[in-house]
Design a protein around this motif. Structure first.
Motif, mmCIF file in Angstrom:
data_model
loop_
_atom_site.group_PDB
_atom_site.id
_atom_site.type_symbol
_atom_site.label_atom_id
_atom_site.label_comp_id
_atom_site.label_asym_id
_atom_site.label_seq_id
_atom_site.Cartn_x
_atom_site.Cartn_y
_atom_site.Cartn_z
ATOM 1 N N LEU A 105 -0.271 4.381 11.248
ATOM 2 C CA LEU A 105 -0.389 4.928 9.902
ATOM 3 C C LEU A 105 -1.356 4.104 9.066
ATOM 4 C CD1 LEU A 105 3.435 5.403 9.268
ATOM 5 C CD2 LEU A 105 1.809 7.146 10.035
ATOM 6 N N ALA A 106 -2.407 4.741 8.600
ATOM 7 C CA ALA A 106 -3.375 4.065 7.732
ATOM 8 C C ALA A 106 -2.913 4.177 6.285
ATOM 9 C CB ALA A 106 -4.749 4.692 7.891
ATOM 10 N N CYS A 107 -3.116 3.119 5.530
ATOM 11 C CA CYS A 107 -2.821 3.146 4.102
ATOM 12 C C CYS A 107 -3.757 4.135 3.415
ATOM 13 C CB CYS A 107 -3.014 1.762 3.486
ATOM 14 S SG CYS A 107 -1.838 0.537 4.090
ATOM 15 N N ASP A 108 -3.265 4.756 2.352
ATOM 16 C CA ASP A 108 -4.107 5.646 1.564
ATOM 17 C C ASP A 108 -5.321 4.865 1.054
ATOM 18 O OD1 ASP A 108 -2.185 7.680 1.840
ATOM 19 O OD2 ASP A 108 -1.192 7.127 -0.043
ATOM 20 N N ALA A 109 -6.464 5.516 1.020
ATOM 21 C CA ALA A 109 -7.695 4.881 0.548
ATOM 22 C C ALA A 109 -7.497 4.313 -0.853
ATOM 23 C CB ALA A 109 -8.840 5.887 0.551
ATOM 24 N N GLY A 110 -7.851 3.058 -1.029
ATOM 25 C CA GLY A 110 -7.774 2.401 -2.326
ATOM 26 C C GLY A 110 -6.373 1.986 -2.763
ATOM 27 N N SER A 111 -5.370 2.139 -1.892
ATOM 28 C CA SER A 111 -3.994 1.859 -2.322
ATOM 29 C C SER A 111 -3.517 0.449 -1.992
ATOM 30 C CB SER A 111 -3.025 2.865 -1.696
ATOM 31 O OG SER A 111 -2.827 2.605 -0.321
ATOM 32 N N VAL A 112 -4.303 -0.313 -1.249
ATOM 33 C CA VAL A 112 -3.889 -1.685 -0.925
ATOM 34 C C VAL A 112 -4.091 -2.539 -2.169
ATOM 35 C CG1 VAL A 112 -4.266 -3.700 0.543
ATOM 36 C CG2 VAL A 112 -4.472 -1.406 1.518
ATOM 37 N N THR A 113 -2.982 -2.955 -2.789
ATOM 38 C CA THR A 113 -3.073 -3.737 -4.022
ATOM 39 C C THR A 113 -2.692 -5.196 -3.811
ATOM 40 O OG1 THR A 113 -0.846 -3.081 -4.683
ATOM 41 C CG2 THR A 113 -2.684 -1.754 -5.532
ATOM 42 N N GLU A 114 -2.071 -5.500 -2.697
ATOM 43 C CA GLU A 114 -1.761 -6.880 -2.301
ATOM 44 C C GLU A 114 -2.154 -7.013 -0.845
ATOM 45 O OE1 GLU A 114 -0.539 -9.336 -4.164
ATOM 46 O OE2 GLU A 114 -0.034 -8.131 -5.923
ATOM 47 N N ALA A 115 -2.819 -8.100 -0.488
ATOM 48 C CA ALA A 115 -3.186 -8.336 0.904
ATOM 49 C C ALA A 115 -3.504 -9.816 1.074
ATOM 50 C CB ALA A 115 -4.381 -7.471 1.315
ATOM 51 N N CYS B 126 0.850 -1.181 0.000
ATOM 52 C CA CYS B 126 0.000 0.000 0.000
ATOM 53 C C CYS B 126 0.887 1.233 0.000
ATOM 54 C CB CYS B 126 -0.950 0.026 1.199
ATOM 55 S SG CYS B 126 -0.209 0.550 2.767
ATOM 56 N N THR B 127 0.256 2.379 -0.270
ATOM 57 C CA THR B 127 0.949 3.649 -0.136
ATOM 58 C C THR B 127 0.374 4.377 1.066
ATOM 59 O OG1 THR B 127 -0.570 4.818 -1.614
ATOM 60 C CG2 THR B 127 1.408 3.827 -2.614
ATOM 61 N N LEU B 128 1.176 5.309 1.587
ATOM 62 C CA LEU B 128 0.792 6.102 2.757
ATOM 63 C C LEU B 128 1.169 7.556 2.502
ATOM 64 C CD1 LEU B 128 2.556 3.327 3.981
ATOM 65 C CD2 LEU B 128 0.992 3.952 5.792
ATOM 66 N N ASN B 129 0.628 8.448 3.305
ATOM 67 C CA ASN B 129 0.963 9.881 3.220
ATOM 68 C C ASN B 129 0.763 10.427 1.809
ATOM 69 O OD1 ASN B 129 1.670 9.790 5.930
ATOM 70 N ND2 ASN B 129 3.828 9.444 5.485
#
Length: 166
Positions: free
Chosen positions: A128-138, A30-33
């Motif tokens: 730190l929460a991941c940016d909305a919609g940025s989780v691409t692998e889980a 995911c991405t953050l910030n």
């Protein structure tokens, strides 16, 4: 440093880039910030990797641990939310990465949320929460399988790793 980790770090400059570098299996991304930082969890054989840092460029923190040295709580199979978490230990700090998917959400695709909680001892340093919609692998199940292959057993009754369930 253990020989396994020494051999892993021989290729560190090439591995310090974003993603799962080479033959690594992505478990979480995911991405953050606002997309300036990226968080990746990868599996390379019997080694789990944690990478945090700029989305493009060298990692600020790169941890490589044998799968037996990474704490993991698999989904218990109950409830609306599918969730799992892994924790990497680094000295006095713990990095707990988790994701959650609302299995009953309506719409085109279920939304996956992720986060990392950094703790020092019993004190939370960052959440730190991941940016909305940025989780691409889980998917931490490959780590679960690697822990089993390394001889660890998961006991659902006690929600812990160890020997035989009693």
């Amino acid at each position: 440093m253990k020989p396994l980790l020494v051999s892993l770090f021989i290729g560190l400059p090439a591995m310090a880039q974003a993603g799962c570098f080479g033959s690594g299996e992505p478990l979480f991304h995911c991405t953050l910030n606002g997309g300036t930082k990226a968080l990746d969890i990868c599996l390379q054989g019997e080694v789990a990797l944690y990478r945090f840092g700029p989305a493009q460029g060298t990692a600020e923190l790169l941890l490589a641990r044998p799968v037996t040295g990474v704490a993991m709580t698999p989904w218990n199979g109950i409830g609306r939310h599918l969730w799992e978490e892994v924790t990497f230990h680094n000295g006095s700090h713990d990095y707990l990465v988790s994701y959650s998917v609302d299995r009953l959400a309506t719409g085109d695709a279920p939304v996956t949320e992720g986060r990392v909680i950094v703790a020092e001892g019993d004190s939370e340093v960052a959440d730190l929460a991941c940016d909305a919609g940025s989780v691409t692998e889980a998917d931490f199940y490959p780590l679960f399988e690697a822990k089993l292959a390394a001889g660890e057993l998961w006991c659902p009754e006690t929600q812990s790793w160890g020997g035989a369930c009693n």
